[in-house]
Design a protein around this motif. Structure first.
Motif, PDB file in Angstrom:
ATOM      1  N   GLN A  12       0.833  -1.198   0.000  1.00 46.10           N
ATOM      2  CA  GLN A  12       0.000   0.000   0.000  1.00 46.10           C
ATOM      3  C   GLN A  12       0.873   1.254   0.000  1.00 46.10           C
ATOM      4  OE1 GLN A  12      -2.730   0.188   3.261  1.00 46.10           O
ATOM      5  NE2 GLN A  12      -3.833   1.937   2.420  1.00 46.10           N
ATOM      6  N   THR A  13       1.943   1.238   0.762  1.00 45.29           N
ATOM      7  CA  THR A  13       2.859   2.376   0.783  1.00 45.29           C
ATOM      8  C   THR A  13       3.529   2.539  -0.575  1.00 45.29           C
ATOM      9  OG1 THR A  13       3.292   2.032   3.124  1.00 45.29           O
ATOM     10  CG2 THR A  13       4.883   3.354   1.920  1.00 45.29           C
ATOM     11  N   GLU A  14       3.925   1.441  -1.170  1.00 52.87           N
ATOM     12  CA  GLU A  14       4.547   1.504  -2.493  1.00 52.87           C
ATOM     13  C   GLU A  14       3.590   2.101  -3.523  1.00 52.87           C
ATOM     14  OE1 GLU A  14       7.676   0.613  -4.025  1.00 52.87           O
ATOM     15  OE2 GLU A  14       8.112   1.080  -1.930  1.00 52.87           O
ATOM     16  N   SER A  52     -10.742   2.160  -5.518  1.00 54.81           N
ATOM     17  CA  SER A  52     -11.585   0.990  -5.748  1.00 54.81           C
ATOM     18  C   SER A  52     -11.650   0.086  -4.517  1.00 54.81           C
ATOM     19  CB  SER A  52     -11.083   0.204  -6.961  1.00 54.81           C
ATOM     20  OG  SER A  52      -9.749  -0.223  -6.756  1.00 54.81           O
ATOM     21  N   ALA A  53     -10.597   0.016  -3.729  1.00 50.13           N
ATOM     22  CA  ALA A  53     -10.609  -0.826  -2.532  1.00 50.13           C
ATOM     23  C   ALA A  53     -11.606  -0.314  -1.493  1.00 50.13           C
ATOM     24  CB  ALA A  53      -9.211  -0.899  -1.922  1.00 50.13           C
ATOM     25  N   LEU A  54     -11.789   0.995  -1.442  1.00 49.54           N
ATOM     26  CA  LEU A  54     -12.719   1.589  -0.483  1.00 49.54           C
ATOM     27  C   LEU A  54     -14.120   1.749  -1.048  1.00 49.54           C
ATOM     28  CD1 LEU A  54     -10.443   4.489   0.833  1.00 49.54           C
ATOM     29  CD2 LEU A  54     -10.957   2.358   2.002  1.00 49.54           C
ATOM     30  N   GLY A  55     -14.194   1.910  -2.362  1.00 58.25           N
ATOM     31  CA  GLY A  55     -15.470   2.202  -2.988  1.00 58.25           C
ATOM     32  C   GLY A  55     -15.860   3.664  -2.847  1.00 58.25           C
ATOM     33  N   LYS A  56     -14.981   4.465  -2.284  1.00 56.07           N
ATOM     34  CA  LYS A  56     -15.190   5.892  -2.050  1.00 56.07           C
ATOM     35  C   LYS A  56     -13.831   6.574  -2.078  1.00 56.07           C
ATOM     36  CE  LYS A  56     -19.006   5.235   1.124  1.00 56.07           C
ATOM     37  NZ  LYS A  56     -19.691   5.766   2.256  1.00 56.07           N
ATOM     38  N   THR A  57     -13.854   7.863  -1.796  1.00 52.24           N
ATOM     39  CA  THR A  57     -12.597   8.568  -1.619  1.00 52.24           C
ATOM     40  C   THR A  57     -12.170   8.440  -0.161  1.00 52.24           C
ATOM     41  OG1 THR A  57     -13.592  10.682  -1.019  1.00 52.24           O
ATOM     42  CG2 THR A  57     -13.295  10.253  -3.372  1.00 52.24           C
ATOM     43  N   PRO A  58     -10.874   8.531   0.140  1.00 48.85           N
ATOM     44  CA  PRO A  58     -10.457   8.493   1.542  1.00 48.85           C
ATOM     45  C   PRO A  58     -11.083   9.610   2.378  1.00 48.85           C
ATOM     46  CG  PRO A  58      -8.572   8.122   0.129  1.00 48.85           C
ATOM     47  CD  PRO A  58      -9.722   8.485  -0.765  1.00 48.85           C
ATOM     48  N   TYR A  59     -11.296  10.761   1.767  1.00 50.38           N
ATOM     49  CA  TYR A  59     -11.941  11.872   2.479  1.00 50.38           C
ATOM     50  C   TYR A  59     -13.351  11.483   2.912  1.00 50.38           C
ATOM     51  CZ  TYR A  59     -13.267  16.648   3.648  1.00 50.38           C
ATOM     52  OH  TYR A  59     -13.668  17.777   4.314  1.00 50.38           O
ATOM     53  N   GLU A  60     -14.110  10.846   2.003  1.00 48.41           N
ATOM     54  CA  GLU A  60     -15.476  10.437   2.341  1.00 48.41           C
ATOM     55  C   GLU A  60     -15.482   9.393   3.446  1.00 48.41           C
ATOM     56  OE1 GLU A  60     -18.484  10.024  -1.019  1.00 48.41           O
ATOM     57  OE2 GLU A  60     -16.552   9.915  -2.064  1.00 48.41           O
TER      58      GLU A  60
END
Length: 87
Positions: A12-14, A52-60
């Motif tokens: 994930q960091t990469e 795509s892993a979240l299905g949203k933005t990190p902010y949301e």
């Protein structure tokens, strides 16, 4: 778990580093010595782009609402034609 100075153990960091490097490369093409001034823009870009892993933005995911567009609250009112078309 990953150890210090070995980010290759954390995929994930990469991936984040790869995205950030690509964004900064595009943004600072004309003035590469000022890349640090673009970091806040890069952070905003990353946190408001769809994952795509979240299905949203990190902010949301973090704030349970969509992000404002640079503080612009009324997205339809502008007297400048170019800004109006961008909004």
């Amino acid at each position: 778990m990953s150890s210090s100075y070995h980010p290759q153990t954390d995929g994930q960091t990469e991936r984040l580093n790869q995205c950030l490097e690509t964004y900064l490369r595009c943004a600072v093409h004309s003035c590469p010595t000022k890349w640090s001034q673009w970091l806040s823009q890069a952070q905003y870009w990353y946190n408001t782009s769809f994952h795509s892993a979240l299905g949203k933005t990190p902010y949301e995911v973090l704030f349970a609402r969509k992000a404002d567009h640079f503080g612009v609250t009324d997205l339809g009112q502008s007297t400048v034609p170019d800004v109006h078309s961008w909004l």
